[in-house]
Design a protein around this motif. Structure first.
Motif, short mmCIF file in Angstrom:
data_model
loop_
_atom_site.label_atom_id
_atom_site.label_comp_id
_atom_site.label_asym_id
_atom_site.label_seq_id
_atom_site.Cartn_x
_atom_site.Cartn_y
_atom_site.Cartn_z
N LEU A 11 0.65 -1.22 -0.04
CA LEU A 11 -0.11 -0.08 -0.05
C LEU A 11 0.81 1.16 -0.09
O LEU A 11 1.68 1.25 0.85
N VAL A 12 0.52 2.15 -0.95
CA VAL A 12 1.33 3.33 -0.90
C VAL A 12 0.44 4.36 -1.31
O VAL A 12 -0.34 4.30 -2.06
N GLN A 13 1.09 5.67 -1.10
CA GLN A 13 0.32 6.86 -1.53
C GLN A 13 0.41 7.15 -2.87
O GLN A 13 1.70 7.06 -3.34
N ALA A 14 -0.68 8.00 -3.32
CA ALA A 14 -0.32 8.50 -4.76
C ALA A 14 0.90 9.42 -4.74
O ALA A 14 1.26 9.94 -3.79
N GLY A 15 1.81 9.10 -5.81
CA GLY A 15 3.19 9.88 -5.99
C GLY A 15 4.27 8.99 -5.24
O GLY A 15 5.44 9.63 -5.63
N GLY A 16 4.10 8.11 -4.72
CA GLY A 16 5.04 7.33 -4.20
C GLY A 16 5.55 6.18 -5.10
O GLY A 16 5.18 6.36 -6.26
N SER A 17 6.58 5.15 -4.49
CA SER A 17 6.91 4.25 -5.32
C SER A 17 7.16 3.15 -4.79
O SER A 17 7.08 2.84 -3.40
N LEU A 18 7.22 2.02 -5.42
CA LEU A 18 7.40 0.61 -5.12
C LEU A 18 8.34 -0.08 -6.05
O LEU A 18 8.29 0.42 -7.37
N SER A 85 5.88 7.28 -9.08
CA SER A 85 4.81 8.60 -9.66
C SER A 85 3.61 7.67 -9.52
O SER A 85 2.83 7.87 -10.54
N LEU A 86 3.41 6.58 -8.60
CA LEU A 86 2.07 5.88 -8.60
C LEU A 86 0.84 6.77 -8.44
O LEU A 86 0.75 7.84 -7.80
N THR A 126 -1.64 -1.52 -4.10
CA THR A 126 -2.52 -0.68 -3.81
C THR A 126 -2.09 1.00 -3.68
O THR A 126 -1.11 1.14 -2.75
N VAL A 127 -2.62 1.83 -4.38
CA VAL A 127 -2.21 3.13 -4.38
C VAL A 127 -3.40 4.05 -3.79
O VAL A 127 -4.57 4.06 -4.51
#
Length: 129
Positions: A11-18, A85-86, A126-127
């Protein structure tokens, strides 16, 4: 026996990376193309990115170009998908798959999944917005 094991979802916030990893075993890694696919609830599976392990040629879906990077480490028999930039619309179950047809990356328009005969179990991305 061909085995593909994905990891790195979460799970990551929008703008994050994985960074997703696909660990392969049971076959000659450099003789295959590896692809990443995703499927969101209620939607068809789509090709995200593919790489030919032998020459490094790559394919990216338009929706991820400039944000995702696929790479291959032959020493580790592992393919990575760096996702930056998810966006919430990237939320899906991500699968890696192997194709014995190396030309799938350069001779087909979008790395179609019928060319891929071996699949992993998937890792959820999941973003949140």
């Amino acid at each position: 026996e061909v085995q593909l094991v994905e990891s790195g979802g979460g799970l990551v916030q929008a703008g994050g990376s994985l960074r997703l990893s696909c660990a392969a075993s049971g076959f000659a890694f450099d003789d295959y193309a590896i692809g990443w696919f995703r499927q969101a609830p209620g939607k068809e599976r789509e090709g995200v990115s593919c790489i030919s392990s032998s020459d490094g040629s790559t394919y990216y879906a338009d929706s991820v170009k400039g944000r995702f990077t696929i790479s291959s480490d032959s020493a580790k028999n592992t393919v990575y998908l760096q996702m930056n930039s998810l966006k919430p619309e990237d939320t899906a179950l991500y699968y890696c798959a192997a194709s014995r047809f190396l030309g799938v990356v350069t001779t087909t328009p979008d790395c179609p999944d019928p060319y891929f005969g071996s699949w992993g179990q998937g890792t959820q991305v999941t973003v949140s917005s």
